[in-house]
Design a protein around this motif. Structure first.
Motif: not given
Length: 617
Positions: A362-374
């Protein structure tokens, strides 16, 4: 990591702490004291500073109550925690009692004794709870007594400080509505109810109304606070000023008066002295709130939190944002499930290692999307074998189990993203299973799947409640003499609580379902001591297409979760053509949406293609 796998329970000092609490009873003029698992906000999650029940007994479940009398004590839990309570609590000190079979009120009626005075903290119990218990105690000749200063706090020498997480703004492009619009709607609702003000103690309601988020409790972006909404004029927000940056304070002061939480009591008394009619939720707010208003001359008008329904009806912007979050989350689930299929049967993986793997995906996929996993939206239920039969199992280092070939692995998890909250459950086969075992798995899995599809594809008239459609999820299990002992679905917030009311699909779900509401769809089956199965998607209520020949407007659901369902566990012979068509169409949508995700590599796309193949042919 967003999740700890340490066993926080410490029941070893239960006897010592129970005796210390008993020593406080006589000076207070009481014969017993009630300790709920609650704080002043009555929420699902409480900060460490409010974990009084865990400190006293060692029990860390999300719901429970202890009662300490002069000569005995009990802890009340529901069916989710029957095993956990015996692992965590010194049962020689605190007798475990099923709250379903014997409510706190019934136990006190039988055990408190004639003339007993039982104390409680009125900030930690709702008026509805107080009424039920008071009636029972009074029926036995006793009295329920509010205690001004909680005696547990007096003996809790190392009690943590209250949380002071910074408060941030929730952008209007995600919320879909400005604060001014929300406050105008709430003011109109109060005027229609002919009240002067409403007391709001649920931080999720406050976060929604003022477009703010925080980090004061685990897994839910809440700023602990109180609010008084006015039928006319400005609301008042009671929040620790240390949580507010200058920019956030300036914006909030454009809509509301900002005061410290210590001023809340005085404000309630002022409402009373002003003779105000005040809306108060007897099921969601502490008894102290109503007592302070009434005790100073005000009138309490009982009713639901006025924010709850508007919050549940998601705006188009909230739904669009949540859909984006689910696409991102679905890509993370694909990466995890693909990896699990390759490595899950090699004997090296455990429930904890897999929970960590999913969190990392979840964390790495979010980062790759320019987001942060809160954060994660709740402690991941990562379970296999008999642990999966515990439907609210929480893995710890002590209970961690190795995933073995032939087992089922159940993972119920979710993410908190700035644009949405997710919650998804998948049950998968690890490696291969013996034929007779596989037949059993497929029978139970397919019956659960049929129930999930029945909800997802349901069409129902407006004003239908979750209680009315709950049986659809159970019918295939009932035909085999089976069932599950939890609700079929709970409401879900928009970057808020993963368990949101008032909407639910359950026997207790009496709120009509309305367009924009998000709910889970999660039937299950649990064979005690052996295995568990649950399949969960989130759905959003929408206006349904007219049915030819029909004469009533209908509603339906759109499924927003995107993750393959393990086809190896499906028995096509148990499904009808419409169910097979639904599953194939769902998998086609999963493939069409996720196959182009940039972070999926070729092997993951190949795995996804296979996982989404049509069920037959």
């Amino acid at each position: 990591m967003f999740q700890s796998f340490e066993d926080r329970a410490d029941g070893s000092r239960g006897a010592e702490r129970a005796e210390a609490l008993r020593a406080m009873l006589a000076p207070l003029g009481i014969d017993g004291f009630i300790v709920p698992r609650a704080d002043e906000h009555q929420g699902e999650y409480v900060p460490p500073s409010a974990e009084r029940l865990a400190w006293l007994t060692g029990f860390t479940g999300s719901a429970g109550t202890a009662v300490v009398l002069r000569d005995r004590a009990a802890i009340f839990i529901d069916g989710r925690y029957t095993l956990q309570v015996r692992d965590q609590v010194d049962t020689a000190v605190f007798e475990p009692v099923s709250v379903i079979e014997t409510p706190v009120s019934a136990w006190l009626r039988a055990n408190a004794g004639h003339g007993a005075r039982i104390g409680y903290d009125p900030w930690l119990m709702t008026r509805a709870q107080v009424r039920q218990i008071a009636e029972a105690i009074e029926g036995a000749g006793g009295t329920l007594v509010p205690v001004e200063a909680n005696p547990v706090d007096a003996i809790w020498q190392d009690r943590p400080a209250p949380p002071l997480a910074p408060v941030g703004e929730h952008p209007e492009e995600l919320a879909g509505r400005p604060v001014s619009s929300k406050l105008e709607e709430l003011g109109r609702a109060l005027r229609e109810k002919r009240v002067d003000a409403a007391i709001v103690t649920d931080p999720a309601s406050i976060a929604w109304a003022f477009n703010i988020r925080g980090d004061d409790v685990p897994h839910t972006p809440l700023p602990l606070s109180f609010a008084i909404l006015a039928a006319e004029g400005r609301p008042t927000l009671f929040i620790d000023g240390r949580k507010l940056s200058n920019a956030v304070r300036d914006r909030l002061e454009g809509f509301a008066d900002i005061l410290e939480p210590s001023a809340f009591r005085d404000a309630l008394e002022a409402l009373g002295r002003g003779g105000r009619r005040v809306l108060y939720d007897p099921n969601g707010s502490g008894e102290a709130v109503a007592r302070l208003v009434e005790g100073h001359g005000g009138t309490i008008v009982e009713g639901a939190d006025p924010v709850a329904l508007p919050k549940a009806r998601k705006t188009p912007a909230e739904i669009a944002a949540t859909r984006r979050a689910h696409v991102r989350d679905g890509a993370a689930m694909v990466r995890f499930l693909c990896w699990l299929d390759r490595h899950g049967s090699d004997g090296s993986q455990t429930e904890i290692s897999l929970a960590r793997r999913l969190e990392d995906a979840r964390r790495t996929t979010a980062e790759a999307d320019g987001q942060a996993l809160a954060g994660i939206s709740f402690d991941t239920i990562s379970s296999t074998g008999p642990n999966a039969a515990i439907n609210h199992y929480r893995v710890t280092r002590r209970t961690d189990r190795t995933v073995a070939p032939g087992d089922l692995y159940l993972v119920d998890s979710g993410g908190q993203y700035r644009d949405g909250t997710t919650d998804v459950t998948r049950t998968v086969l690890i490696g291969t299973a013996a034929p007779e075992r596989l037949d059993l798995y497929r029978d139970r899995f397919t019956r659960v799947l049929k129930g999930m599809i029945a909800i997802a594809s349901a069409r129902f008239p407006k004003a239908t409640t979750g209680a009315q459609i709950d049986a659809l999820a159970r019918a295939a299990l009932w035909r085999a003499g089976l069932d599950f002992d939890h609700g079929t679905g709970h409401g879900v917030g928009a970057y808020l609580s993963v368990h949101e009311g008032p909407q639910r699909i359950a026997k207790t779900g009496h709120t009509p379902l309305e367009p924009g509401m998000i709910l889970s769809d999660e039937p299950g089956y649990y064979r005690a001591g052996d295995f568990g199965i649950r399949i969960e998607n989130l759905v959003v209520v929408r206006e349904a297409e007219p049915i030819p020949g029909g004469d009533r407007p209908m509603l339906g659901f759109d499924t927003i979760t995107l993750a393959p369902i393990d086809r190896r566990l499906v028995a096509p012979r148990l499904m009808d053509a419409a169910e097979i068509a639904w599953l194939d169409a769902y998998h086609m949508r999963v493939w069409g949406t996720l196959s182009g995700w940039d972070t999926l590599d070729a092997a993951e796309r190949d795995w996804l293609a296979e996982a989404c193949r049509p069920l037959v042919g």
